[in-house]
Design a protein around this motif. Structure first.
Motif, PDB file in Angstrom:
ATOM      1  N   ILE A  42       0.888  -1.135  -0.007  1.00 22.49           N
ATOM      2  CA  ILE A  42       0.036  -0.112   0.228  1.00 22.49           C
ATOM      3  C   ILE A  42       0.828   1.151  -0.016  1.00 22.49           C
ATOM      4  O   ILE A  42       0.753   2.350  -0.812  1.00 22.49           O
ATOM      5  N   TRP A  43       2.085   1.250   0.855  1.00 20.89           N
ATOM      6  CA  TRP A  43       2.789   2.393   0.981  1.00 20.89           C
ATOM      7  C   TRP A  43       3.550   2.799  -0.420  1.00 20.89           C
ATOM      8  O   TRP A  43       3.753   3.615  -0.863  1.00 20.89           O
ATOM      9  N   ILE A  44       4.138   1.493  -1.078  1.00 23.63           N
ATOM     10  CA  ILE A  44       4.754   1.700  -2.339  1.00 23.63           C
ATOM     11  C   ILE A  44       3.932   2.196  -3.317  1.00 23.63           C
ATOM     12  O   ILE A  44       4.312   3.237  -4.064  1.00 23.63           O
ATOM     13  N   VAL A  45       2.581   1.863  -3.477  1.00 25.43           N
ATOM     14  CA  VAL A  45       1.738   2.527  -4.585  1.00 25.43           C
ATOM     15  C   VAL A  45       1.422   4.037  -4.150  1.00 25.43           C
ATOM     16  O   VAL A  45       1.362   4.770  -5.143  1.00 25.43           O
ATOM     17  N   GLN A 105       4.567   7.297  -9.668  1.00 31.81           N
ATOM     18  CA  GLN A 105       4.944   6.485 -10.918  1.00 31.81           C
ATOM     19  C   GLN A 105       4.290   5.292 -10.822  1.00 31.81           C
ATOM     20  O   GLN A 105       4.021   4.398 -11.866  1.00 31.81           O
ATOM     21  N   MET A 106       4.062   4.926  -9.453  1.00 28.23           N
ATOM     22  CA  MET A 106       3.244   3.613  -9.372  1.00 28.23           C
ATOM     23  C   MET A 106       1.592   3.710  -9.483  1.00 28.23           C
ATOM     24  O   MET A 106       0.982   2.666  -9.040  1.00 28.23           O
ATOM     25  N   THR A 165      -3.904  -0.711 -12.446  1.00 30.22           N
ATOM     26  CA  THR A 165      -3.805  -2.144 -11.968  1.00 30.22           C
ATOM     27  C   THR A 165      -3.270  -2.028 -10.404  1.00 30.22           C
ATOM     28  O   THR A 165      -3.647  -2.721  -9.564  1.00 30.22           O
ATOM     29  N   ASN A 166      -2.352  -1.158 -10.350  1.00 27.70           N
ATOM     30  CA  ASN A 166      -1.815  -1.066  -8.900  1.00 27.70           C
ATOM     31  C   ASN A 166      -2.749  -0.223  -7.970  1.00 27.70           C
ATOM     32  O   ASN A 166      -2.655  -0.661  -6.565  1.00 27.70           O
ATOM     33  N   TYR A 167      -3.733   0.300  -8.200  1.00 28.03           N
ATOM     34  CA  TYR A 167      -4.735   0.884  -7.560  1.00 28.03           C
ATOM     35  C   TYR A 167      -5.604  -0.341  -6.958  1.00 28.03           C
ATOM     36  O   TYR A 167      -6.118  -0.531  -5.962  1.00 28.03           O
ATOM     37  N   PHE A 168      -5.828  -1.129  -7.891  1.00 26.46           N
ATOM     38  CA  PHE A 168      -6.746  -2.354  -7.661  1.00 26.46           C
ATOM     39  C   PHE A 168      -5.815  -3.275  -6.560  1.00 26.46           C
ATOM     40  O   PHE A 168      -6.212  -4.093  -5.704  1.00 26.46           O
ATOM     41  N   LEU A 169      -4.397  -3.269  -6.853  1.00 29.53           N
ATOM     42  CA  LEU A 169      -3.579  -4.278  -5.983  1.00 29.53           C
ATOM     43  C   LEU A 169      -3.511  -3.452  -4.606  1.00 29.53           C
ATOM     44  O   LEU A 169      -3.617  -4.063  -3.629  1.00 29.53           O
ATOM     45  N   VAL A 170      -3.964  -2.005  -4.376  1.00 31.56           N
ATOM     46  CA  VAL A 170      -3.831  -1.551  -3.061  1.00 31.56           C
ATOM     47  C   VAL A 170      -5.147  -2.033  -2.424  1.00 31.56           C
ATOM     48  O   VAL A 170      -5.054  -2.315  -1.146  1.00 31.56           O
ATOM     49  N   ASN A 171      -6.262  -2.224  -3.206  1.00 33.44           N
ATOM     50  CA  ASN A 171      -7.653  -2.717  -2.748  1.00 33.44           C
ATOM     51  C   ASN A 171      -7.425  -3.966  -2.235  1.00 33.44           C
ATOM     52  O   ASN A 171      -7.903  -4.558  -1.286  1.00 33.44           O
ATOM     53  N   ILE A 173       4.590 -12.453  -4.154  1.00 32.68           N
ATOM     54  CA  ILE A 173       4.848 -12.440  -5.798  1.00 32.68           C
ATOM     55  C   ILE A 173       5.033 -11.309  -6.268  1.00 32.68           C
ATOM     56  O   ILE A 173       5.873 -11.190  -7.087  1.00 32.68           O
ATOM     57  N   TYR A 174       4.536 -10.082  -5.466  1.00 35.79           N
ATOM     58  CA  TYR A 174       4.876  -8.770  -6.103  1.00 35.79           C
ATOM     59  C   TYR A 174       6.492  -8.529  -6.151  1.00 35.79           C
ATOM     60  O   TYR A 174       6.800  -8.137  -7.207  1.00 35.79           O
ATOM     61  N   CYS A 175       6.959  -8.705  -5.137  1.00 35.86           N
ATOM     62  CA  CYS A 175       8.355  -8.457  -4.782  1.00 35.86           C
ATOM     63  C   CYS A 175       9.165  -9.528  -5.709  1.00 35.86           C
ATOM     64  O   CYS A 175      10.267  -9.021  -6.256  1.00 35.86           O
ATOM     65  N   TRP A 176       8.544 -10.669  -6.128  1.00 34.44           N
ATOM     66  CA  TRP A 176       9.672 -11.635  -6.630  1.00 34.44           C
ATOM     67  C   TRP A 176       9.384 -11.090  -8.402  1.00 34.44           C
ATOM     68  O   TRP A 176      10.265 -11.406  -8.942  1.00 34.44           O
ATOM     69  N   MET A 177       8.363 -11.065  -8.770  1.00 30.39           N
ATOM     70  CA  MET A 177       7.956 -10.779 -10.028  1.00 30.39           C
ATOM     71  C   MET A 177       7.995  -9.522 -10.613  1.00 30.39           C
ATOM     72  O   MET A 177       7.636  -9.294 -11.977  1.00 30.39           O
ATOM     73  N   ASN A 178       8.065  -8.344  -9.836  1.00 35.71           N
ATOM     74  CA  ASN A 178       7.771  -6.806 -10.509  1.00 35.71           C
ATOM     75  C   ASN A 178       9.049  -6.289  -9.896  1.00 35.71           C
ATOM     76  O   ASN A 178       9.292  -6.388  -8.723  1.00 35.71           O
ATOM     77  N   SER A 179       9.893  -5.708 -10.878  1.00 36.03           N
ATOM     78  CA  SER A 179      10.886  -4.859 -10.313  1.00 36.03           C
ATOM     79  C   SER A 179      10.923  -3.754  -9.374  1.00 36.03           C
ATOM     80  O   SER A 179      11.559  -3.143  -8.652  1.00 36.03           O
ATOM     81  N   ARG A 180       9.650  -3.060 -10.120  1.00 34.18           N
ATOM     82  CA  ARG A 180       9.638  -1.763  -9.120  1.00 34.18           C
ATOM     83  C   ARG A 180       9.089  -2.223  -7.765  1.00 34.18           C
ATOM     84  O   ARG A 180       9.317  -1.377  -6.712  1.00 34.18           O
ATOM     85  N   PHE A 181       8.265  -3.102  -7.514  1.00 36.08           N
ATOM     86  CA  PHE A 181       7.764  -3.203  -6.181  1.00 36.08           C
ATOM     87  C   PHE A 181       9.081  -3.943  -5.475  1.00 36.08           C
ATOM     88  O   PHE A 181       9.289  -3.843  -4.174  1.00 36.08           O
ATOM     89  N   ARG A 182       9.800  -4.786  -6.201  1.00 33.94           N
ATOM     90  CA  ARG A 182      11.164  -5.332  -5.717  1.00 33.94           C
ATOM     91  C   ARG A 182      12.040  -4.112  -4.987  1.00 33.94           C
ATOM     92  O   ARG A 182      12.521  -4.249  -3.784  1.00 33.94           O
ATOM     93  N   GLN A 183      12.093  -3.050  -5.818  1.00 32.95           N
ATOM     94  CA  GLN A 183      12.853  -1.950  -5.392  1.00 32.95           C
ATOM     95  C   GLN A 183      12.200  -1.124  -4.246  1.00 32.95           C
ATOM     96  O   GLN A 183      12.702  -0.749  -3.106  1.00 32.95           O
ATOM     97  N   GLY A 184      10.615  -1.058  -4.142  1.00 30.31           N
ATOM     98  CA  GLY A 184      10.104  -0.536  -3.172  1.00 30.31           C
ATOM     99  C   GLY A 184      10.595  -1.387  -1.620  1.00 30.31           C
ATOM    100  O   GLY A 184      10.486  -0.912  -0.845  1.00 30.31           O
ATOM    101  N   PHE A 185      10.295  -2.782  -1.983  1.00 30.53           N
ATOM    102  CA  PHE A 185      10.550  -3.522  -0.643  1.00 30.53           C
ATOM    103  C   PHE A 185      12.096  -3.360  -0.164  1.00 30.53           C
ATOM    104  O   PHE A 185      12.364  -3.158   1.018  1.00 30.53           O
ATOM    105  N   LYS A 186      12.903  -3.305  -1.125  1.00 32.27           N
ATOM    106  CA  LYS A 186      14.359  -3.101  -0.760  1.00 32.27           C
ATOM    107  C   LYS A 186      14.417  -1.647  -0.147  1.00 32.27           C
ATOM    108  O   LYS A 186      15.282  -1.556   0.911  1.00 32.27           O
TER     109      LYS A 186
END
Length: 409
Positions: free
Chosen positions: A58-61, A66-67, A71-77, A315-328
């Motif tokens: 939720i915080w990353i989006v 740019q996030m 699709t990412n709004y739906f991921l927040v929901n 799954i988001y962290c594993w398969m999406n580079s932007r989410f992976r950067q956000g987690f890092k």
């Protein structure tokens, strides 16, 4: 079986005649302490990962412009619904299932059961909305995309539909007290339908079938169709002519998103299938409810279903580079904050136990002069014209005399 009597705050006095002939001697559902510890660790780890991971999503989006895509709004929901599951439902239901005793009151019995269906419905309806959005974007690229307002309206409709679907849980949930012959008792949170109590009511069976169809079979069928069509379009079709690098990159980006969502849907289907099967079998074969290991079986089935809420952030962290950067970034911030606090604590302790501040770079410095033993140099900070500061060593008296002798030579 059991002797049921209602609590004073129960509103279902009209079914107070549900009394059983045989009264159990004691509560046989209390697990040994070591089994309770193991299950607590399993559920506690799941709640921690699910809550932390979804809050980070939720915080990353929301914190990065740019996030903020459809699709990412739906991921927040989706993350919001999963967070509700782990914090407002799993913790309380697990405590209840561990000893089959509900200590949280009549009102929260209704709220907990209501949240359970609302959050699950919101999750699966959001997954359907994402699949439809991906389908429209890839299969009909010339049509306008969803606007932010349209996304918010769809999200609101998702929660309204989930609330209507979960309304019976709010109306018919209640608490009752089961007495034992040794004087002990337990409080049970369950649903009492107009035609009988839970696991006996035919209305409840119809309701469970409706839940199965609307929150499992229909969404899985719909998402299988949409992602099959999208996959065939992205991987099966061949474009006419030579594609530019920008077009190839757009196709690769779409493929990554579709692959990520296919994994999310597959994990959802696997996690929730045993849960729905259990309730259908419990209605047709009530004897399984009183089997020896039913408590452990149900805890395992319930954990598998609820653990779906912790897989999505992974799954988001594993398969999406932007989410992976956000987690890092989040983990790096936590690490740096912890390191800063440790340094601050060290400085406070050093200042409390020493005579000199850590800002004095030459404090307690040892030097050797003309073969003599090490001598301590102390420093002070002087200011030049108010423009800056520098540190000058203050020499002991013997070194000062020696310095003057050398300067006179």
């Amino acid at each position: 079986m059991a002797n049921w009597t209602f609590l004073e705050n129960s509103t279902s006095e009209n079914i107070s005649d549900i009394l059983m002939e045989d009264i159990p001697h004691e509560n046989v559902f209390i697990l040994p302490w070591w089994k309770q510890t193991l299950w607590s660790l399993v559920f506690g780890g799941m709640v921690l990962v699910a809550t932390g991971g979804n809050l980070i999503v939720i915080w990353i989006v929301l914190a990065h412009k740019q996030m903020r895509t459809v699709t990412n709004y739906f991921l927040v929901n989706l993350s919001l619904a999963d967070t509700m599951v782990s914090t407002l439902n799993v913790i309380f239901n697990f405590t209840y299932m561990l000893n089959t005793d509900w200590p949280f009151g009549w009102a929260y019995c209704k709220i907990s059961n209501f949240i359970a269906i609302v959050s699950v419905s919101a999750s699966v309806f959001t997954l359907m909305a994402i699949s439809i959005d991906r389908y429209m974007a890839i299969m009909h690229p010339l049509k306008p995309r969803m606007s932010r307002m349209t996304t918010l309206i769809i999200t609101l409709c998702i929660w309204v539909a989930g609330s209507l679907l979960s309304l019976p849980n709010l109306l018919y949930s209640t608490t009752i007290t089961e007495m034992f012959s040794n004087g002990d008792y337990r409080i049970i949170c369950f649903m009492v339908w107009p035609d009988g109590y839970s696991n006996v009511s035919y209305t409840e069976y119809i309701y469970n079938v409706v839940i199965l169809v609307l929150t499992y079979m229909l969404p899985i069928t719909s998402m299988t169709y949409t992602y099959f069509r999208v996959g065939r379009e992205l991987w099966g079709s061949q474009s006419i002519g030579e594609c530019t690098e920008k077009q190839l990159e757009a196709v690769r980006s779409k493929r990554k998103i579709v692959k990520m969502m296919i994994v999310v849907v597959f994990i959802f289907a696997v996690c929730w299938l045993p849960y729905h099967i259990y309730f259908l079998l419990a209605h047709h074969h009530p004897e399984i409810i009183s089997s020896d290991y039913v408590q452990h079986i149900y805890l395992a089935i319930y954990w598998l279903a609820m653990s779906n809420s912790m897989y999505n952030p992974i799954i988001y962290c594993w398969m999406n580079s932007r989410f992976r950067q956000g987690f890092k970034k989040v983990f790096l911030m936590c690490f740096c904050a912890k390191k800063t606090n440790s340094m601050r604590l060290y400085e406070q302790r050093h200042h409390a136990t020493g005579h000199y501040s850590c800002s004095e770079p030459y404090a307690y410095t040892k030097v050797t002069f003309n073969g003599n033993a090490n001598v301590t140099l102390h420093t002070v900070t002087e200011t030049l014209n108010g423009s800056g500061s520098f540190s000058t060593p203050i020499l002991p008296p013997k070194l000062v005399d020696k310095k003057e002798e050398l300067s006179n030579v």
